[in-house]
Design a protein around this motif. Structure first.
Motif, short mmCIF file in Angstrom:
data_model
loop_
_atom_site.label_atom_id
_atom_site.label_comp_id
_atom_site.label_asym_id
_atom_site.label_seq_id
_atom_site.Cartn_x
_atom_site.Cartn_y
_atom_site.Cartn_z
N VAL A 32 37.63 24.41 -40.56
CA VAL A 32 37.46 22.96 -40.46
C VAL A 32 36.24 22.68 -39.59
O VAL A 32 36.15 23.20 -38.48
CB VAL A 32 38.71 22.29 -39.86
CG1 VAL A 32 38.48 20.79 -39.70
CG2 VAL A 32 39.92 22.54 -40.74
N GLU A 33 35.31 21.89 -40.10
CA GLU A 33 34.15 21.46 -39.33
C GLU A 33 34.45 20.09 -38.75
O GLU A 33 34.83 19.17 -39.48
CB GLU A 33 32.90 21.39 -40.20
CG GLU A 33 32.47 22.74 -40.75
CD GLU A 33 31.29 22.60 -41.69
OE1 GLU A 33 30.36 21.85 -41.37
OE2 GLU A 33 31.32 23.23 -42.76
N ARG A 34 34.27 19.96 -37.43
CA ARG A 34 34.56 18.70 -36.76
C ARG A 34 33.59 18.52 -35.61
O ARG A 34 33.49 19.37 -34.74
CB ARG A 34 36.00 18.69 -36.24
CG ARG A 34 36.40 17.43 -35.48
CD ARG A 34 37.81 17.51 -34.96
NE ARG A 34 38.77 17.71 -36.04
CZ ARG A 34 40.04 18.08 -35.85
NH1 ARG A 34 40.48 18.30 -34.63
NH2 ARG A 34 40.84 18.26 -36.87
N ILE A 53 36.65 20.61 -44.73
CA ILE A 53 37.51 21.79 -44.83
C ILE A 53 36.94 22.73 -45.88
O ILE A 53 36.61 22.31 -46.98
CB ILE A 53 38.95 21.38 -45.22
CG1 ILE A 53 39.48 20.35 -44.21
CG2 ILE A 53 39.86 22.59 -45.28
CD1 ILE A 53 40.71 19.62 -44.68
N SER A 54 36.82 24.01 -45.53
CA SER A 54 36.27 25.01 -46.44
C SER A 54 37.25 26.17 -46.57
O SER A 54 37.74 26.69 -45.57
CB SER A 54 34.92 25.53 -45.94
OG SER A 54 33.98 24.49 -45.83
N THR A 77 36.65 26.32 -51.95
CA THR A 77 36.60 24.86 -52.00
C THR A 77 35.98 24.31 -50.72
O THR A 77 36.17 24.86 -49.64
CB THR A 77 38.02 24.28 -52.18
OG1 THR A 77 38.49 24.62 -53.48
CG2 THR A 77 38.04 22.77 -52.04
N ARG A 78 35.23 23.23 -50.89
CA ARG A 78 34.69 22.49 -49.74
C ARG A 78 35.08 21.04 -49.93
O ARG A 78 34.68 20.39 -50.91
CB ARG A 78 33.18 22.67 -49.65
CG ARG A 78 32.55 22.11 -48.38
CD ARG A 78 31.18 22.75 -48.16
NE ARG A 78 30.40 22.07 -47.15
CZ ARG A 78 30.55 22.21 -45.84
NH1 ARG A 78 31.50 23.02 -45.39
NH2 ARG A 78 29.78 21.57 -44.99
N PHE A 79 35.86 20.49 -48.99
CA PHE A 79 36.56 19.23 -49.17
C PHE A 79 36.41 18.42 -47.88
O PHE A 79 36.55 18.95 -46.78
CB PHE A 79 38.03 19.52 -49.45
CG PHE A 79 38.89 18.33 -49.76
CD1 PHE A 79 39.00 17.86 -51.06
CD2 PHE A 79 39.62 17.71 -48.76
CE1 PHE A 79 39.82 16.77 -51.35
CE2 PHE A 79 40.44 16.62 -49.03
CZ PHE A 79 40.53 16.15 -50.34
N THR A 80 36.12 17.12 -47.99
CA THR A 80 35.93 16.29 -46.81
C THR A 80 36.92 15.13 -46.77
O THR A 80 37.32 14.61 -47.81
CB THR A 80 34.51 15.71 -46.75
OG1 THR A 80 34.31 14.83 -47.87
CG2 THR A 80 33.46 16.81 -46.79
#
Length: 538
Positions: A32-34, A53-54, A77-80
């Motif tokens: 998770v990138e934050r 989220i990747s 998957t890459r999902f925001t």
């Protein structure tokens, strides 16, 4: 082979469950990138608006949002979570209230796929739920659907913003690229969004038109300007074939016993799913780790001849286990991105036969510096192909910080001067070694600018350089705020203008110290070096 670890995803203080979701199941590498930082996803941790989220090739993730929307992310998957608002304390009796009209659930799919059961937000106002993709927007007219987005390599690079070294390092740390093989997902081909409906209806919309899909139907989109098309035959999808959507208990079930056991579920003691929130029960039943610490990481600034255009300077922040270190703790291998004739690609750079020379360290600042020396340096690319360079060809100088598991913050106002505490002796592409006579560094945190100047001598040539650069996001989206870089606008050799140069570096926490690498060029010759600084006393 290097093992790859990443920061642990933890709950940040002050997050309200009303505007968040919870991870109910995770397997494989999921991140998770934050806020410009990268975390490892863990069960029971929360996800919030703004998170990206990747999932890796082996990663899967199940999320329940506070409005009881259920999401299951596929591998690769890459999902925001682009925008999410939900007052979880409301019950279904408030469907007509003004506060309900403020709810929204907007997601983004950059690549890969997911399946979903929409929750209260979509039930109250179908227009409040949507999923944005590069080729179309997915709206709902029902409760469950699957989506899969295939993205070619070149477009994936744009969508994922991976065209900078820091992003490649993040991918490597996340397990999307494994050192030694550096296997990247193969998304070659045409951009293609495929959507299938499990229950209800879905509408696909873009500049080319709109298409409504109903139970059991599939549609496909290949470009924003091309209207969505209904497929004449269903697309085989294991998510639809092996999974059923049960609206009564809002759970995913699967033919896979493990998935059934660990999948999404209603927490014990929660209220009727149709009745709204179970936030209080979630807090009691699902304990979220509050004291998790990020894994250790270090800063590295290096100057080298890695790039296709010649010498350059680069700064990175690396998890400890995305690096190799020797018995002194000096970095002798790391993952970075290099410009290969206009295409940035990831490589593992490793000192195979050699040692760190011209080494120094400053215990007070925690900085150390040195130059790679020896017989060979290996570069391993995404295809697993290795190239060997001599250390003289590479001419790699570095400065690094101590490993630390704390966060790194820099001031947001004021200015600071830095004093030189140590450095490598500059070396030229001709093999000559010189000395650094003067080096100065200053930072203005109000304007997010840094200034660097150098004076050195190599092989009877005197070099003077002055230049400015930027901090953090000024260097590119996603760049950590403590990294900086810039160019030397004035480079003189023996008093004659015409040279050029670059510098790159990092600040330690609260800008108490700084590491800098530099690369100067003039008439086909280059000079590299590194320097360590401490903040001057006020």
């Amino acid at each position: 082979m290097m093992r790859i670890l990443l920061l642990l995803l933890m709950t940040l203080p002050g997050l309200a469950m009303a505007d968040s979701g919870r991870i109910l199941y995770v397997t494989g590498q999921v991140t998770v990138e934050r806020g410009g930082k990268l975390y490892r996803a863990v069960k029971n941790a929360r996800v919030v608006e703004g998170d990206t989220i990747s999932t890796s090739a082996t990663g899967r993730l199940h999320i329940r949002m506070s409005d009881r929307t259920l999401l299951s992310l596929k591998p690769d998957t890459r999902f925001t979570i682009e925008s999410y608002r939900h007052a979880a304390a409301r019950s279904t009796s408030t469907l007509g209230s003004s506060s309900a009209s403020e709810d929204r659930s907007v997601f983004g799919l950059l690549k890969g796929g997911f399946r979903a059961i929409t929750g209260l937000i979509g039930q109250r106002d179908k227009s409040a739920f949507s999923v944005n993709t590069p080729v179309a927007t997915i709206g709902i007219r029902g409760t469950s659907f699957v989506a899969d987005l295939q993205v070619p390599d070149n477009q994936q690079a744009v969508a994922d913003d991976v065209l900078n070294p820091q992003r490649y390092v993040q991918l490597a740390q996340a397990g999307a690229m494994q050192p030694g093989t550096l296997a990247l997902p193969d998304d070659a081909g045409q951009t293609r969004l495929t959507v299938g409906v499990g229950d209800g209806a879905v509408i696909l919309s873009n500049a080319g038109g709109s298409l409504v899909l109903e139970n059991g139907e599939f549609g496909q989109v290949t470009a924003q300007s091309q209207a969505p098309q209904r497929l004449l035959r269903p697309v085989p999808d294991e998510e639809l074939e092996n999974a059923s959507f049960d609206d009564e208990d809002l759970s995913f079930s699967s033919d896979d016993d493990t998935q059934t056991q660990l999948g999404l579920r209603t927490m014990p003691g929660s209220s009727d799913p149709a009745g709204g929130s179970d936030a209080a029960n979630n807090e009691a039943e699902e304990t979220v780790p509050q004291d998790s610490e990020p894994l250790s990481r270090r800063n590295l600034a290096y100057a080298s001849a890695l790039q296709s255009q010649g010498s350059n300077a680069t700064a990175l922040t690396l998890a400890d286990q995305a690096t190799l270190v020797d018995s002194n703790g000096d970095v002798v291998g790391f993952v970075t991105g290099i410009d290969n004739n206009g295409q940035v690609e990831p490589v593992v750079v490793q000192l195979d036969q050699g040692q760190i020379v011209n080494r120094g360290a400053d215990p007070q600042t925690g900085l150390s510096w040195g130059r790679w020396s020896g017989e060979a340096v290996s570069l391993t690319n995404a295809a697993g192909e290795s190239t060997s360079l001599s250390t003289e060809q590479l001419n790699l100088h570095m400065v690094q910080s101590d490993s630390s598991n704390g966060s790194i913050a820099v001031p947001i106002t004021g200015s600071r001067e830095f004093t030189l505490v140590g450095n490598t002796d500059p070396t030229s592409s001709t093999g000559a070694t010189g000395f650094l006579g003067h080096a100065a560094l200053s930072a203005n945190f109000d304007t997010q600018r840094v200034t660097s100047s150098l004076s050195l001598s190599v092989d009877q040539q005197n070099w003077q350089a002055q230049g400015q650069g930027q901090l953090g996001a000024g260097l590119g989206s996603g760049t950590p705020e403590h990294l900086f870089g810039g160019t030397y606008s004035s480079v003189r050799v023996n008093g004659v203008a015409g040279g050029q140069g670059q510098f790159s570096g990092f600040f330690t926490d609260q800008a108490g110290a700084a590491g800098l690498s530099y690369a100067l060029q003039n008439n086909g010759e280059s000079v590299h070096g590194s320097a360590a600084f401490e903040a001057a006393s006020p």
